[in-house]
Design a protein around this motif. Structure first.
Motif, short mmCIF file in Angstrom:
data_model
loop_
_atom_site.label_atom_id
_atom_site.label_comp_id
_atom_site.label_asym_id
_atom_site.label_seq_id
_atom_site.Cartn_x
_atom_site.Cartn_y
_atom_site.Cartn_z
N LEU A 132 0.81 -1.22 0.00
CA LEU A 132 0.00 0.00 0.00
C LEU A 132 0.84 1.27 0.00
N ASP A 133 2.14 1.13 0.25
CA ASP A 133 3.02 2.29 0.38
C ASP A 133 2.52 3.24 1.46
N VAL A 134 2.22 2.65 2.63
CA VAL A 134 1.78 3.45 3.77
C VAL A 134 2.73 3.22 4.95
N ASP A 135 2.70 4.13 5.89
CA ASP A 135 3.50 4.04 7.11
C ASP A 135 3.21 2.71 7.81
N VAL A 136 4.25 2.11 8.41
CA VAL A 136 4.08 0.78 9.01
C VAL A 136 3.11 0.80 10.18
N TRP A 138 0.48 2.78 10.41
CA TRP A 138 -0.84 2.86 9.78
C TRP A 138 -1.24 1.50 9.20
N ALA A 139 -0.28 0.78 8.63
CA ALA A 139 -0.59 -0.53 8.06
C ALA A 139 -1.05 -1.51 9.13
N THR A 140 -0.34 -1.53 10.24
CA THR A 140 -0.62 -2.50 11.31
C THR A 140 -1.83 -2.13 12.14
N ASN A 141 -2.00 -0.84 12.39
CA ASN A 141 -3.05 -0.39 13.31
C ASN A 141 -4.37 -0.07 12.63
N HIS A 142 -4.33 0.16 11.34
CA HIS A 142 -5.56 0.58 10.65
C HIS A 142 -5.87 -0.25 9.41
N PHE A 143 -5.00 -0.20 8.41
CA PHE A 143 -5.34 -0.83 7.14
C PHE A 143 -5.42 -2.35 7.24
N GLY A 144 -4.49 -2.96 7.98
CA GLY A 144 -4.53 -4.41 8.15
C GLY A 144 -5.78 -4.88 8.87
N PRO A 145 -6.07 -4.31 10.06
CA PRO A 145 -7.29 -4.72 10.77
C PRO A 145 -8.57 -4.42 9.98
N PHE A 146 -8.59 -3.32 9.24
CA PHE A 146 -9.77 -2.96 8.45
C PHE A 146 -10.05 -4.04 7.41
N LEU A 147 -9.00 -4.43 6.67
CA LEU A 147 -9.16 -5.47 5.65
C LEU A 147 -9.53 -6.80 6.30
N PHE A 148 -8.88 -7.15 7.39
CA PHE A 148 -9.15 -8.41 8.08
C PHE A 148 -10.61 -8.47 8.52
N THR A 149 -11.10 -7.37 9.07
CA THR A 149 -12.49 -7.32 9.51
C THR A 149 -13.45 -7.46 8.35
N ASN A 188 -3.75 13.01 3.46
CA ASN A 188 -2.54 12.21 3.29
C ASN A 188 -2.66 10.94 4.12
N LEU A 189 -3.76 10.24 3.95
CA LEU A 189 -4.08 9.11 4.81
C LEU A 189 -3.01 8.02 4.75
N GLY A 190 -2.45 7.76 5.92
CA GLY A 190 -1.47 6.70 6.03
C GLY A 190 -0.09 7.05 5.54
N SER A 326 -14.49 5.61 3.68
CA SER A 326 -14.52 5.54 2.22
C SER A 326 -13.12 5.56 1.62
N LEU A 327 -12.25 6.40 2.16
CA LEU A 327 -10.88 6.47 1.67
C LEU A 327 -10.15 5.16 1.91
N THR A 328 -10.39 4.56 3.07
CA THR A 328 -9.73 3.29 3.39
C THR A 328 -10.19 2.19 2.44
N GLU A 329 -11.49 2.13 2.19
CA GLU A 329 -12.01 1.15 1.23
C GLU A 329 -11.34 1.33 -0.13
N GLU A 330 -11.21 2.57 -0.55
CA GLU A 330 -10.60 2.85 -1.85
C GLU A 330 -9.15 2.40 -1.89
#
Length: 338
Positions: A132-136, A138-149, A188-190, A326-330
């Motif tokens: 995703l080219d995001v901060d680690v 942000w990846a672990t605390n937000h994007f990863g759990p969001f996708l997992f959920t 500048n999300l993530g 919405s931004l996270t889904e995108e």
């Protein structure tokens, strides 16, 4: 429900679990981030006293084996299943979710406890993720759990069918520290700019904890009663994260500035009373099982009770939460369908 005791600052996770034993019985619970000497471990341990199945996760198989052994030592009847989960990688999250979706059991409660902290970012990991080219953090605390959920929604819905009268729950472990940051930068999300004014690894962490609260609130709104979501502040606790910081003398400067620890890294209780790990996991267990919370889906929990007044203004705006969602889904290329 009326017979449940009043929970408070010193309530332990075990006391909450014992009080909610009838609700936990027969349930299947997945807890991310369950290393020893952490609140995820204690959450899994007390849930295992009554649950049908507790799934523990982590990216280190040997640590997972240690966690399983310790839980079974404490609760010989515990039914524990280990799951490899690396939240940094979207591909790894998909693999883990596929494994869970292949289980025969539904998932009644998903507890997103795992987190990366600036306090233990010692340079061993890249600043940005390769996918995703995001901060680690942000990846672990937000994007990863969001996708997992998102990927486990079928399992949560299956739990609702299997246990009529119980609404599946998703719990997001946040932190009161979100109050000290500037909130989520939706433009500048993530991808925080290290050259920007006010940038620090700790402030990035605080922003991800704001995101946890916003996502829980927005999830509850969108799910409209099909799934209940909650966020929480566990308390200030001397977990394995603090132990590592103490050993390596790597406390972020903000921690002493805020007044959590002194310059030697020792706990300071003047501004922030410290909790034991057993007390710290209590709010997680309450968010997962206390039936009184059915009346307030999307709530933020502190000391096992609803504490909406503790949410910082920059995190409480529902329109920002909707945009974050919405931004996270995108960015992950997946849309929730409730």
């Amino acid at each position: 429900m009326a017979s449940l005791p009043t929970f408070s600052f010193h309530t332990t996770a075990e006391q909450v679990a014992d009080s909610c034993a009838d609700i936990i019985r027969g349930k299947n619970v997945l807890v991310t981030g369950t290393s020893l000497n952490g609140i995820g471990y204690e959450t899994a341990r007390v849930a295992a006293k009554y649950a049908n199945l507790v799934i523990i996760t982590g990216y280190n198989e040997e640590r997972l084996k240690l966690t399983e052994a310790e839980i079974k030592k404490s609760v010989p009847s515990a039914n524990i299943r280990r799951l490899a989960l690396n939240l940094l990688s979207q591909a790894a999250v998909r693999d883990a979710a596929a494994e869970v979706n292949a289980y025969s059991e539904p998932i009644h409660v998903l507890i997103n406890n795992a987190a990366a902290s600036a306090a233990i970012n010692d340079g061993a990991e890249p600043e940005r993720t390769p996918d995703l080219d995001v901060d680690v953090q942000w990846a672990t605390n937000h994007f990863g759990p969001f996708l997992f959920t998102k990927l486990l929604l079928p399992k949560l819905y299956a739990a609702a069918r299997a246990s009529p009268g119980f609404t599946p729950r998703v719990v997001w472990v946040s932190a009161k520290g979100h109050q000290f940051g500037g909130g989520v930068d939706l433009d500048n999300l993530g991808r925080p700019d290290p050259e920007a004014e006010g940038y620090s690894l700790m402030n990035v962490y605080f922003a991800t904890k704001s995101a946890n609260i916003m996502i829980a609130s927005e999830m509850a709104r969108r799910a409209a009663g099909k799934v209940n979501a909650y966020s929480l502040h566990p308390g200030v606790i001397f977990t394995n994260v603090f132990m590592r910081m103490k050993e390596t003398n790597s406390f972020p400067a903000e921690m002493s500035t805020i007044g959590i620890v002194n310059e030697q890294g020792d706990p300071v209780s003047d501004k922030f009373p410290w909790k034991s790990i057993e007390e710290g996991a209590a709010s997680t267990v309450a968010a997962a099982f206390d039936p009184r919370l059915d009346a307030t889906p999307g709530a933020y929990i502190d000391d096992c009770n609803v504490a909406m007044e503790e949410i910082a203004p920059h995190t409480a705006d529902p329109s920002k939460a909707a945009r974050l969602w919405s931004l996270t889904e995108e960015m992950i290329g997946e849309k929730f369908e409730f």
